[in-house]
Design a protein around this motif. Structure first.
Motif, mmCIF file in Angstrom:
data_model
loop_
_atom_site.group_PDB
_atom_site.id
_atom_site.type_symbol
_atom_site.label_atom_id
_atom_site.label_comp_id
_atom_site.label_asym_id
_atom_site.label_seq_id
_atom_site.Cartn_x
_atom_site.Cartn_y
_atom_site.Cartn_z
ATOM 1 N N GLN A 21 9.969 44.637 60.060
ATOM 2 C CA GLN A 21 9.792 43.189 60.077
ATOM 3 C C GLN A 21 9.540 42.658 58.663
ATOM 4 O OE1 GLN A 21 6.633 42.311 62.842
ATOM 5 N NE2 GLN A 21 8.017 42.424 64.597
ATOM 6 N N PRO A 22 9.858 41.398 58.420
ATOM 7 C CA PRO A 22 9.534 40.808 57.110
ATOM 8 C C PRO A 22 8.068 41.009 56.750
ATOM 9 C CG PRO A 22 10.936 39.334 58.357
ATOM 10 C CD PRO A 22 10.567 40.450 59.293
ATOM 11 N N THR A 30 17.851 43.641 53.151
ATOM 12 C CA THR A 30 18.686 44.377 54.097
ATOM 13 C C THR A 30 19.943 44.876 53.413
ATOM 14 O OG1 THR A 30 17.869 43.148 56.008
ATOM 15 C CG2 THR A 30 20.032 44.190 56.226
ATOM 16 N N VAL A 62 15.819 44.439 57.579
ATOM 17 C CA VAL A 62 14.585 43.661 57.618
ATOM 18 C C VAL A 62 14.835 42.444 58.499
ATOM 19 C CG1 VAL A 62 12.784 42.517 56.293
ATOM 20 C CG2 VAL A 62 14.072 44.423 55.281
ATOM 21 N N SER A 63 14.210 42.441 59.630
ATOM 22 C CA SER A 63 14.459 41.378 60.599
ATOM 23 C C SER A 63 13.294 41.262 61.557
ATOM 24 C CB SER A 63 15.743 41.670 61.380
ATOM 25 O OG SER A 63 15.941 40.715 62.391
ATOM 26 N N SER A 64 13.050 40.035 61.997
ATOM 27 C CA SER A 64 12.021 39.813 63.007
ATOM 28 C C SER A 64 12.609 39.836 64.406
ATOM 29 C CB SER A 64 11.307 38.477 62.754
ATOM 30 O OG SER A 64 12.246 37.429 62.707
ATOM 31 N N GLY A 104 6.943 43.908 55.870
ATOM 32 C CA GLY A 104 6.645 45.311 56.110
ATOM 33 C C GLY A 104 7.001 46.203 54.937
#
Length: 124
Positions: free
Chosen positions: A11-12, A89, A122-124, A14
């Motif tokens: 997650q962003p 990403t 990188v993603s929520s 992280g």
């Protein structure tokens, strides 16, 4: 041979630590770097170490968030990534420049041995 690992989905904000296990070279004897390539974009240099780690380069886009290090005993290069953002990403690669140069640089064309890459998302 270069074997990159440690990628994944985060997650962003992280963190992840990438590893590059090196065989056939001794870290003190080569220039080694981390690169990344996002979909539809050119491969870009993220970080590199010169021979004997006398010189270190970190791209402005990751400065203060990413740290490069190495373990000579394990002949392994690391990229510690913190505060990851969606724009980080990419597929991350480690690479070796086996030429007898000094310093290190961020240009992929200078590197002649490449690992297979590890995907960081990188993603929520």
């Amino acid at each position: 041979q270069l074997q990159a690992s440690g990628g994944g989905l985060v997650q962003p904000g992280g963190s992840l630590r990438l590893s590059c296990a090196v065989s056939g070279f001794t870290l003190d004897d080569v220039i080694i770097g981390w690169f990344r390539q996002a979909t539809g974009k050119e491969r870009e240099g993220v970080s590199c170490l010169s021979r004997r780690a006398r010189t270190t380069y970190i791209a402005d886009s990751v400065k203060g968030r990413f740290t490069v290090s190495r373990d000579k005993a394990k002949n392994t290069l690391y990229l510690q990534m913190t505060d990851l953002q969606p724009e980080d990403t990419a597929v991350y690669y480690c690479a070796v420049d086996s030429s007898p140069g000094v310093g290190c640089n961020r240009y992929p064309v200078s590197y002649d041995y490449w690992g297979q890459g590890t995907l960081v998302t990188v993603s929520s």
